[in-house]
Design a protein around this motif. Structure first.
Motif, mmCIF file in Angstrom:
data_model
loop_
_atom_site.group_PDB
_atom_site.id
_atom_site.type_symbol
_atom_site.label_atom_id
_atom_site.label_comp_id
_atom_site.label_asym_id
_atom_site.label_seq_id
_atom_site.Cartn_x
_atom_site.Cartn_y
_atom_site.Cartn_z
ATOM 1 N N ASP A 103 -31.557 -14.646 10.001
ATOM 2 C CA ASP A 103 -30.725 -15.861 9.996
ATOM 3 C C ASP A 103 -31.129 -16.779 8.850
ATOM 4 O O ASP A 103 -30.268 -17.381 8.186
ATOM 5 N N ASP A 142 -31.798 -23.766 9.621
ATOM 6 C CA ASP A 142 -32.512 -22.978 10.641
ATOM 7 C C ASP A 142 -33.956 -23.431 10.841
ATOM 8 O O ASP A 142 -34.800 -22.623 11.207
ATOM 9 N N HIS A 200 -29.784 -24.885 14.786
ATOM 10 C CA HIS A 200 -29.352 -24.578 16.162
ATOM 11 C C HIS A 200 -30.530 -24.505 17.133
ATOM 12 O O HIS A 200 -30.426 -23.844 18.166
ATOM 13 N N HIS A 201 -31.658 -25.168 16.787
ATOM 14 C CA HIS A 201 -32.824 -25.152 17.682
ATOM 15 C C HIS A 201 -32.835 -26.339 18.636
ATOM 16 O O HIS A 201 -32.454 -27.452 18.255
ATOM 17 N N VAL A 223 -27.559 -19.994 12.598
ATOM 18 C CA VAL A 223 -27.077 -20.926 11.576
ATOM 19 C C VAL A 223 -26.005 -20.221 10.742
ATOM 20 O O VAL A 223 -25.104 -20.850 10.203
ATOM 21 N N ASP A 264 -29.912 -12.655 14.723
ATOM 22 C CA ASP A 264 -30.264 -13.687 15.710
ATOM 23 C C ASP A 264 -29.714 -13.390 17.108
ATOM 24 O O ASP A 264 -30.192 -13.957 18.091
HETATM 25 MN MN MN Z 1 -31.744 -18.956 13.672
#
Ligand code: MN
Ligand code: 5GP
Length: 322
Positions: A29, A85, A110-111, A130, A160
């Motif tokens: 990713d 990311d 996206h965490h 991402v 991912d």
């Molecule tokens: Mn990722």
């Protein structure tokens, strides 16, 4: 969410030079979304530098890059830096971390627990990668998702989501894959290039790691260990360890799987994986790490014995519910 995408799209349209960066020890990713961002900027006629402090692992050499990814920062940084990311800002690496006063951050991630460290932040934890956010951005900016851009986005999402098998897989990501396939993406070739990467040395390492696995808490926790000595003896590096943990997770009884990788004396990088409601992000946070609900990691400064004891203690304490 729409307004964040709009603001970042406007920023990209109005500015003309960008640094694009993702986390050290990049995965599919990280590399895929860095190159995807480069393709988008190239299509829009912008100047850009793609950067990763660790460089690009050889196994991702095949993907269509708009420009090389350098591991050396330019003497003068662009005014804007797009960070991809990175659940925590220190994951960009110490070189850029030391020069943050020279540039302004656009954070796309996206965490869980990202913390909005940028001037602009688009953080969507429902996105599987991402890479899929790059597809949303491309659509916003009128950039066609074909050729190299599609390859990079596919690399990011496929790695991912474990080839669209994890809980993070969304209807939109499957629709996007279908759309890219329809527009000529050679998916079988991509899948082969992503997976058919084993060296004999890697196979030897994997058999040793599999043999190291011990089970705890009624076989609900599996822990495998990778030492520096194993790397040296088999002629492998940390690059060869990605996704070993997914195989350990296949044990029927296991709810949380762990890989401990020795980085230095009494310093271990840990990776955690789970399914469904078992939230390993919360477990990783207890040790100063982070990540996603079903995939997280961090670092433990302890002897191997203590590291295992601490992990088993925290994990089994969180697993009391069936
Ligand atoms: Mn990722
Ligand atoms: P991996 O186990 O593949 O290294 O990482 C799994 C997930 O945990 C990734 O999404 C990664 O971003 C996150 N992660 C791994 N190590 C760390 C860490 O040291 N700190 C934080 N905040 N997240 C991490």
């Amino acid at each position: 969410m729409e307004s964040q995408i709009q603001m970042i799209s406007d920023q990209i349209r109005n500015e003309d030079d960008f640094l694009v960066v993702s986390h050290y020890n990049p995965d599919g990713d990280a590399i895929g979304s860095t190159c995807a961002m480069g393709h988008i900027l190239q299509y829009l006629g912008k100047k850009f530098t793609l950067y990763n402090i660790s460089g690009v692992p050889h196994r991702y050499d095949f993907v269509g890059k708009p420009a090389p990814i350098t591991s050396t920062l330019p003497a003068t940084l662009p005014k804007w830096t797009i960070v991809l990311d990175c659940g925590a800002l220190d994951r960009i690496g110490e070189d850029l971390l030391a020069r943050l006063d020279e540039t302004t951050i656009i954070d796309i991630d996206h965490h869980l627990g990202n913390g909005d460290y940028g001037r602009f932040n688009w953080v969507d934890v429902r996105q599987p990668a991402v890479g899929s956010m790059m597809a949303v951005l491309a659509t916003h900016l009128g950039v066609p998702i074909i050729d190299g851009l599609a390859e990079c986005i596919y690399l990011a999402i496929a790695t991912d989501t474990g080839f669209f098998t994890y809980g993070s897989t969304t209807p939109e990501s499957l629709e996007l894959a279908a759309q890219m396939l329809r527009h000529g993406l050679d998916m079988p070739r991509m899948n082969k290039m992503i997976t058919k990467q084993w060296t004999e040395a890697r196979m030897r390492l994997w058999t040793e790691v599999m043999a190291s696995v011990e089970l705890y808490a009624d076989k609900q926790i599996a822990i495998g260990v990778i030492t520096q000595e194993m790397f040296e003896r088999t002629g492998t590096t940390s690059e060869d360890t990605e996704s070993i943990i997914n195989f350990i997770s296949r044990l029927k009884t296991v709810r949380v799987s762990v890989i401990l990788r020795e980085e230095a004396h009494e310093s271990y990088k840990f990776s955690l994986r789970s399914y469904g409601n078992d939230n390993v992000q919360q477990m990783a946070v207890r040790f100063g790490g982070g990540g996603h609900k079903n995939a997280s990691g961090g670092t433990l400064e302890a002897s191997l014995k203590n590291a295992i004891e601490m992990l088993v203690d925290v994990i089994s304490g969180s697993l009391d519910r069936p």
